[in-house]
Design a protein around this motif. Structure first.
Motif, PDB file in Angstrom:
ATOM      1  N   LEU A  85      16.778  89.494 -34.794  1.00 31.76           N
ATOM      2  CA  LEU A  85      16.061  90.739 -35.057  1.00 31.76           C
ATOM      3  C   LEU A  85      14.553  90.574 -34.836  1.00 31.76           C
ATOM      4  O   LEU A  85      13.911  91.433 -34.227  1.00 31.76           O
ATOM      5  CB  LEU A  85      16.336  91.208 -36.490  1.00 31.76           C
ATOM      6  N   LEU A  86      14.003  89.470 -35.307  1.00 31.14           N
ATOM      7  CA  LEU A  86      12.556  89.250 -35.168  1.00 31.14           C
ATOM      8  C   LEU A  86      12.119  89.188 -33.707  1.00 31.14           C
ATOM      9  O   LEU A  86      11.013  89.593 -33.356  1.00 31.14           O
ATOM     10  CB  LEU A  86      12.144  87.961 -35.884  1.00 31.14           C
ATOM     11  N   LYS A  87      13.015  88.707 -32.829  1.00 25.41           N
ATOM     12  CA  LYS A  87      12.680  88.586 -31.399  1.00 25.41           C
ATOM     13  C   LYS A  87      12.533  89.953 -30.723  1.00 25.41           C
ATOM     14  O   LYS A  87      12.035  90.035 -29.595  1.00 25.41           O
ATOM     15  CB  LYS A  87      13.759  87.775 -30.678  1.00 25.41           C
ATOM     16  N   ALA A  88      12.971  91.016 -31.397  1.00 26.13           N
ATOM     17  CA  ALA A  88      12.856  92.355 -30.804  1.00 26.13           C
ATOM     18  C   ALA A  88      11.388  92.736 -30.585  1.00 26.13           C
ATOM     19  O   ALA A  88      11.075  93.505 -29.678  1.00 26.13           O
ATOM     20  CB  ALA A  88      13.543  93.388 -31.694  1.00 26.13           C
ATOM     21  N   ARG A  89      10.498  92.224 -31.443  1.00 28.82           N
ATOM     22  CA  ARG A  89       9.058  92.417 -31.231  1.00 28.82           C
ATOM     23  C   ARG A  89       8.476  91.029 -30.914  1.00 28.82           C
ATOM     24  O   ARG A  89       8.459  90.155 -31.796  1.00 28.82           O
ATOM     25  CB  ARG A  89       8.382  93.010 -32.464  1.00 28.82           C
ATOM     26  N   PRO A  90       7.982  90.816 -29.695  1.00 34.34           N
ATOM     27  CA  PRO A  90       7.570  89.462 -29.274  1.00 34.34           C
ATOM     28  C   PRO A  90       6.225  89.030 -29.863  1.00 34.34           C
ATOM     29  O   PRO A  90       5.344  88.514 -29.154  1.00 34.34           O
ATOM     30  CB  PRO A  90       7.505  89.591 -27.747  1.00 34.34           C
ATOM     31  N   ILE A  91       6.064  89.238 -31.160  1.00 36.37           N
ATOM     32  CA  ILE A  91       4.773  88.984 -31.814  1.00 36.37           C
ATOM     33  C   ILE A  91       4.423  87.498 -31.786  1.00 36.37           C
ATOM     34  O   ILE A  91       3.281  87.120 -31.484  1.00 36.37           O
ATOM     35  CB  ILE A  91       4.800  89.530 -33.262  1.00 36.37           C
ATOM     36  N   GLU A  92       5.399  86.646 -32.082  1.00 39.78           N
ATOM     37  CA  GLU A  92       5.145  85.200 -32.106  1.00 39.78           C
ATOM     38  C   GLU A  92       4.688  84.695 -30.735  1.00 39.78           C
ATOM     39  O   GLU A  92       3.713  83.941 -30.631  1.00 39.78           O
ATOM     40  CB  GLU A  92       6.419  84.458 -32.546  1.00 39.78           C
ATOM     41  N   ASP A  93       5.380  85.132 -29.675  1.00 43.62           N
ATOM     42  CA  ASP A  93       4.998  84.717 -28.318  1.00 43.62           C
ATOM     43  C   ASP A  93       3.610  85.235 -27.949  1.00 43.62           C
ATOM     44  O   ASP A  93       2.815  84.522 -27.318  1.00 43.62           O
ATOM     45  CB  ASP A  93       6.017  85.240 -27.293  1.00 43.62           C
ATOM     46  N   LEU A  94       3.298  86.466 -28.328  1.00 44.62           N
ATOM     47  CA  LEU A  94       1.985  87.041 -28.040  1.00 44.62           C
ATOM     48  C   LEU A  94       0.877  86.261 -28.752  1.00 44.62           C
ATOM     49  O   LEU A  94      -0.196  86.015 -28.177  1.00 44.62           O
ATOM     50  CB  LEU A  94       1.949  88.517 -28.463  1.00 44.62           C
ATOM     51  N   ARG A  95       1.139  85.862 -29.974  1.00 47.29           N
ATOM     52  CA  ARG A  95       0.126  85.098 -30.726  1.00 47.29           C
ATOM     53  C   ARG A  95      -0.097  83.714 -30.107  1.00 47.29           C
ATOM     54  O   ARG A  95      -1.230  83.216 -30.072  1.00 47.29           O
ATOM     55  CB  ARG A  95       0.549  84.973 -32.193  1.00 47.29           C
ATOM     56  N   LYS A  96       0.990  83.107 -29.625  1.00 49.48           N
ATOM     57  CA  LYS A  96       0.844  81.803 -28.954  1.00 49.48           C
ATOM     58  C   LYS A  96      -0.008  81.944 -27.690  1.00 49.48           C
ATOM     59  O   LYS A  96      -0.875  81.111 -27.418  1.00 49.48           O
ATOM     60  CB  LYS A  96       2.227  81.248 -28.587  1.00 49.48           C
ATOM     61  N   LYS A  97       0.239  83.005 -26.912  1.00 43.76           N
ATOM     62  CA  LYS A  97      -0.563  83.253 -25.708  1.00 43.76           C
ATOM     63  C   LYS A  97      -2.016  83.514 -26.087  1.00 43.76           C
ATOM     64  O   LYS A  97      -2.948  83.073 -25.395  1.00 43.76           O
ATOM     65  CB  LYS A  97      -0.008  84.463 -24.942  1.00 43.76           C
ATOM     66  N   GLN A  98      -2.219  84.228 -27.194  1.00 46.61           N
ATOM     67  CA  GLN A  98      -3.569  84.544 -27.662  1.00 46.61           C
ATOM     68  C   GLN A  98      -4.338  83.268 -27.997  1.00 46.61           C
ATOM     69  O   GLN A  98      -5.488  83.087 -27.571  1.00 46.61           O
ATOM     70  CB  GLN A  98      -3.465  85.445 -28.904  1.00 46.61           C
ATOM     71  N   VAL A  99      -3.699  82.347 -28.736  1.00 48.18           N
ATOM     72  CA  VAL A  99      -4.327  81.066 -29.105  1.00 48.18           C
ATOM     73  C   VAL A  99      -4.651  80.261 -27.849  1.00 48.18           C
ATOM     74  O   VAL A  99      -5.743  79.698 -27.707  1.00 48.18           O
ATOM     75  CB  VAL A  99      -3.401  80.259 -30.045  1.00 48.18           C
ATOM     76  N   SER A 100      -3.702  80.222 -26.912  1.00 49.79           N
ATOM     77  CA  SER A 100      -3.894  79.477 -25.662  1.00 49.79           C
ATOM     78  C   SER A 100      -5.081  80.022 -24.870  1.00 49.79           C
ATOM     79  O   SER A 100      -5.892  79.251 -24.323  1.00 49.79           O
ATOM     80  CB  SER A 100      -2.616  79.540 -24.828  1.00 49.79           C
ATOM     81  N   LEU A 101      -5.210  81.351 -24.812  1.00 46.04           N
ATOM     82  CA  LEU A 101      -6.321  81.961 -24.074  1.00 46.04           C
ATOM     83  C   LEU A 101      -7.667  81.679 -24.737  1.00 46.04           C
ATOM     84  O   LEU A 101      -8.666  81.444 -24.048  1.00 46.04           O
ATOM     85  CB  LEU A 101      -6.094  83.473 -23.947  1.00 46.04           C
ATOM     86  N   TYR A 102      -7.698  81.706 -26.070  1.00 47.69           N
ATOM     87  CA  TYR A 102      -8.948  81.377 -26.773  1.00 47.69           C
ATOM     88  C   TYR A 102      -9.367  79.933 -26.494  1.00 47.69           C
ATOM     89  O   TYR A 102     -10.558  79.635 -26.332  1.00 47.69           O
ATOM     90  CB  TYR A 102      -8.799  81.605 -28.276  1.00 47.69           C
ATOM     91  N   GLU A 103      -8.373  79.037 -26.426  1.00 49.24           N
ATOM     92  CA  GLU A 103      -8.668  77.632 -26.122  1.00 49.24           C
ATOM     93  C   GLU A 103      -9.224  77.493 -24.702  1.00 49.24           C
ATOM     94  O   GLU A 103     -10.180  76.742 -24.461  1.00 49.24           O
ATOM     95  CB  GLU A 103      -7.404  76.783 -26.282  1.00 49.24           C
ATOM     96  N   LYS A 104      -8.627  78.203 -23.759  1.00 48.67           N
ATOM     97  CA  LYS A 104      -9.105  78.167 -22.364  1.00 48.67           C
ATOM     98  C   LYS A 104     -10.504  78.777 -22.249  1.00 48.67           C
ATOM     99  O   LYS A 104     -11.330  78.329 -21.452  1.00 48.67           O
ATOM    100  CB  LYS A 104      -8.136  78.930 -21.456  1.00 48.67           C
ATOM    101  N   LEU A 105     -10.742  79.806 -23.048  1.00 49.67           N
ATOM    102  CA  LEU A 105     -12.010  80.536 -23.003  1.00 49.67           C
ATOM    103  C   LEU A 105     -13.188  79.638 -23.366  1.00 49.67           C
ATOM    104  O   LEU A 105     -14.295  79.798 -22.837  1.00 49.67           O
ATOM    105  CB  LEU A 105     -11.934  81.736 -23.963  1.00 49.67           C
TER     106      LEU A 105
END
Length: 536
Positions: A85-105
């Motif tokens: 059920l939780l996978k229906a909203r990809p919030i966890e994956d989006l947050r991981k991408k967000q952290v990765s982008l901040y690190e690259k930034l």
């Protein structure tokens, strides 16, 4: 959504020919048409899974689309229900991408930094859309409103009952927060309380809803337009109002069309008579005959064709022999899945030619009880006794008795029948000529249901165990099998959430699970049970 001159042929079968329609943003649309008209195919086209030969279907702006399939492929899911059920909203994956982008930034060049900032803005918009800070609360509120037992959340999805899978798949879809909902037979397997919640939820849903359903009360309660896929003309027409309004309009249209056809036929007949009478004449009469012949040809080119009348299922179910006076007794049986009791000290006796209905909410053991009765599984305690003349045929809710890799003909192969006899029976279930060599795995759910019914007919049993036999079947087929089961000279034990079908079969008694309470059947009692389901 706009469809512009869409054309599609699958194999040798034309599905759409220059079909067009327009639907507004918040419309609730019921999609109807005979089997094979192209209803589910339309969903596949919208999703981009089937390409059109020509034409387009497009939205005014990009939309997130959610799709509930008629056949849910959840049988192999090893994850637990909550994770699914939780996978229906990809919030966890989006947050991981967000952290990765901040690190690259942190170490990016100016040019790269602009790119990362754009990506971060998109992710933040999505996190806001999915309401990331309140998402879990929203999920648990939906779980509560759909009356899903909290204990199910730790179970593996593949271990759920058919009804529980339906509820969980629906919940997954609603929690995903799509802007367009495509629902294919959404009320199959749903108990009364869940169906009530789903209907209310969808009435208040902010977005476009397209639903394929044979459940007339559900369509009437929900939709404001009907999209009719015409198998004869391969066109698509939109009607305002619910299903009942649509049927009234269609009936008026048929009557008007028949009036015009009759008028045209009368005119053609008059013209033919003049042509025949004066074609061998001379002078004015010959010229008149030639003029009328031209008029006849013009009329024939504009001829209005009658709609094709499609064949319906033919059912004639007869037991080979008279059953025992008491076909079956259940004596103090218990059954558990792991530590969870499903059936607890249950006893009852079935009389010959009785119509016995098993009711209860999803997950209380209705399908489990039928599997115990057919000896697919064994009780932990107690026993089930069968009369010496009891012959059983079983219709499984999820069609698991069919062999997907085998053909229709191989699936119905029954001792004592020739191929010609088997093919005659399959013809009664609308499988003709080379169609009988199709593999079951390529069939639609409705076609699989018809194969299962054919298998039951061929068994000539005197005790039928039926688990949701009307799921996936159109209204006319439901009516036909209801009438036949009412006149059947044997015993029926069935699970059904379809009140109209239950009434048509002529049920004598009801067993309410999990209580194990047995009562005489009446419509009032059934409605009362449905109301209790809604309350609790």
């Amino acid at each position: 959504m706009r469809a512009n001159k869409i054309n599609l042929t699958l194999g040798t079968e034309k599905i759409y020919e220059d079909a067009e329609f327009y639907l507004s943003e918040n419309d609730r649309i019921g999609i109807v048409g005979v089997n094979g008209a192209g209803k589910t195919t339309l969903f596949k086209v919208i999703l981009g899974e089937i390409p059109l030969d020509s034409g387009t279907i497009s939205f005014e702006k990009k939309r997130r689309i959610g799709y509930l399939e008629q056949e849910m492929n959840l049988c192999d899911l090893e994850c637990n229900v909550l994770d699914y059920l939780l996978k229906a909203r990809p919030i966890e994956d989006l947050r991981k991408k967000q952290v990765s982008l901040y690190e690259k930034l942190a170490s990016a060049t100016e040019e790269k930094a602009k790119k990362y900032m754009k990506e971060l803005a998109k992710i933040e918009d999505l996190l806001e859309y999915y309401d990331c800070y309140h998402a879990e609360n929203i999920l648990f509120e939906l779980i509560e409103k759909m009356q899903i037992d909290i204990s199910l959340l730790d179970k593996k999805v593949k271990e759920l009952s058919g009804g529980q899978k339906s509820k969980i798949a629906f919940l997954h879809l609603l929690y995903a927060k799509p802007e367009v909902l495509l629902l294919d037979e959404p009320t199959n397997h749903l108990d009364a309380s869940t169906k009530e919640f789903v209907t209310t939820y969808l009435k208040n849903y902010k977005g476009m809803l397209l639903v394929i359903s044979h459940d007339v009360p559900f369509l009437n309660a929900l939709v404001n337009q009907i999209l009719y896929v015409d198998k004869t003309t391969h066109k698509i027409e939109v009607y305002k109002g619910n299903y009942t309004d649509f049927m009234k309009r269609r009936e008026i249209q048929k009557m008007e069309k028949e009036r015009l056809i009759k008028k045209q036929e009368d005119e053609e007949e008059k013209l033919r008579e003049i042509v025949l009478q004066y074609s061998n004449s001379s002078g004015k009469r010959k010229r008149m005959a030639e003029s009328k012949e031209k008029a006849l040809k013009k009329l024939e080119k504009k001829r209005i064709e009658r709609d094709i009348t499609y064949k319906t299922v033919k059912l004639n179910i007869k037991p080979e022999r008279e059953g025992s006076k008491i076909p079956l007794k259940v004596n103090n049986i218990y059954f558990s899945y792991g530590e969870r009791d499903i059936i607890h000290n249950l006893s009852f006796v079935i009389q010959n030619k009785e119509r016995f209905l098993i009711v209860g909410e999803n997950g209380v053991g209705k399908s489990t009880l039928l599997k115990l009765l057919v000896q697919q599984i064994q009780p932990r305690e107690g026993n089930i006794w069968y009369g010496s003349k009891t012959d059983i045929a079983y219709y499984a809710q999820e069609q698991e008795l069919l062999e997907p890799k085998k053909t229709i003909l191989e699936n119905v192969d029954t001792k004592g029948y020739s191929e010609k006899e088997l093919r005659t029976v399959l013809g009664n279930f609308l499988f003709f000529k080379e169609e009988v060599f199709k593999k079951v795995e390529v069939l639609s759910p409705g076609e699989k249901a018809r194969v299962s019914l054919a298998k039951i007919i061929l068994k000539k049993a005197n005790l039928l165990l039926l688990d949701e036999p009307t799921n996936h079947l159109d209204v006319e087929t439901q009516r036909i099998i209801g009438e036949n089961f009412r006149n059947y000279e044997g015993t029926i034990i069935m699970v059904s959430h379809n009140p109209a079908f239950v009434e048509s079969v002529g049920v004598n008694r009801m067993l309410l699970l999990p209580k194990g309470k047995i009562m005489n059947y009446s419509k009032e009692l059934l409605m009362e049970l449905q109301e209790k389901n809604k309350e609790g």
